[in-house]
Design a protein around this motif. Sequence first.
Motif, PDB file in Angstrom:
ATOM      1  N   ARG A 166       0.833  -1.209   0.000  1.00 54.41           N
ATOM      2  CA  ARG A 166       0.000   0.000   0.000  1.00 54.41           C
ATOM      3  C   ARG A 166       0.866   1.256   0.000  1.00 54.41           C
ATOM      4  O   ARG A 166       0.554   2.227  -0.698  1.00 54.41           O
ATOM      5  N   ARG A 172      -3.130  -1.232  -4.495  1.00 53.91           N
ATOM      6  CA  ARG A 172      -4.397  -1.526  -3.818  1.00 53.91           C
ATOM      7  C   ARG A 172      -4.492  -3.039  -3.641  1.00 53.91           C
ATOM      8  O   ARG A 172      -4.365  -3.798  -4.597  1.00 53.91           O
ATOM      9  N   GLU A 208      -6.380  -6.368  -3.352  1.00 51.07           N
ATOM     10  CA  GLU A 208      -7.701  -6.831  -3.767  1.00 51.07           C
ATOM     11  C   GLU A 208      -8.069  -8.175  -3.160  1.00 51.07           C
ATOM     12  O   GLU A 208      -9.254  -8.500  -3.041  1.00 51.07           O
ATOM     13  N   ALA A 235      -2.713  -7.822  -5.742  1.00 47.49           N
ATOM     14  CA  ALA A 235      -2.770  -6.364  -5.642  1.00 47.49           C
ATOM     15  C   ALA A 235      -2.881  -5.776  -7.042  1.00 47.49           C
ATOM     16  O   ALA A 235      -2.775  -6.479  -8.046  1.00 47.49           O
ATOM     17  N   PRO A 257      -3.200   1.162  -9.089  1.00 44.21           N
ATOM     18  CA  PRO A 257      -4.402   1.886  -9.499  1.00 44.21           C
ATOM     19  C   PRO A 257      -4.221   2.620 -10.820  1.00 44.21           C
ATOM     20  O   PRO A 257      -3.105   2.989 -11.204  1.00 44.21           O
TER      21      PRO A 257
END
Length: 226
Positions: free
Chosen positions: A194, A199, A201, A222, A225
């Motif tokens: 992070r 992000r 998931e 992950a 984004p």
Amino acid sequence: MTDTGVATGGVGAAGTPGHERVRRGYDTVAEEYRARIGGELDGKPLDRALLAALCEQAGDGTVLADLGCGPGHVAAWLAGRGRTVVGVDLSPAMVTIGRERHPEVEFREGDLLRLPARDGEFDGAVALYSLIHLSPDELGPARAEIHRVLRPGGPLLVSFHIGTGVRNLTEWWGHEVDVDFHHLEPAAVAAALREAGFRIEAQLERAPYPHEAETRRCYLLARRPD
């Protein structure tokens, strides 16, 4: 991961004493590693399912990276699903074996802290049991480097052994080596991802299969984004 508790690829920062030891260790066992580990996905249904999910998320006709590719068996599996795949490993011997056995995959010698790739070159990436050769202070920079080479929206699948502390391996299939393996806590790895801009998931854990070392494993899916 083998039943001796070692990882599927050796990726670290070239030039530091610890990572030179990793490089030498994997070079030493490369041929036997391929013979023992090259068919491991046949006995790992969850791994195959997660790799298939990453392929679907990345999309058809995309370019994927296998970071810590070892002899290239995971990269070849991905290539067999219609993706263009680049395998990266610290060990020159592993890269040589990969090129000889899997000509459908492009192999590059490199490390997680200085990946031999352009910004946004890959549509997705996997790093299966390759982060465990990095010291704690290198995890953040490594994840930032993976973030750099992924395009916006690109998925990342990471796996590692759950726990704390370091295991030092001095004998590997009859060969003398000196390689450290770090067990990692899922919360710490997720936090580092992070912080690097990913992000999270999905997070899964599983017990070892009968042919594996007796450690629990974590998988983090992950995404960078858009």
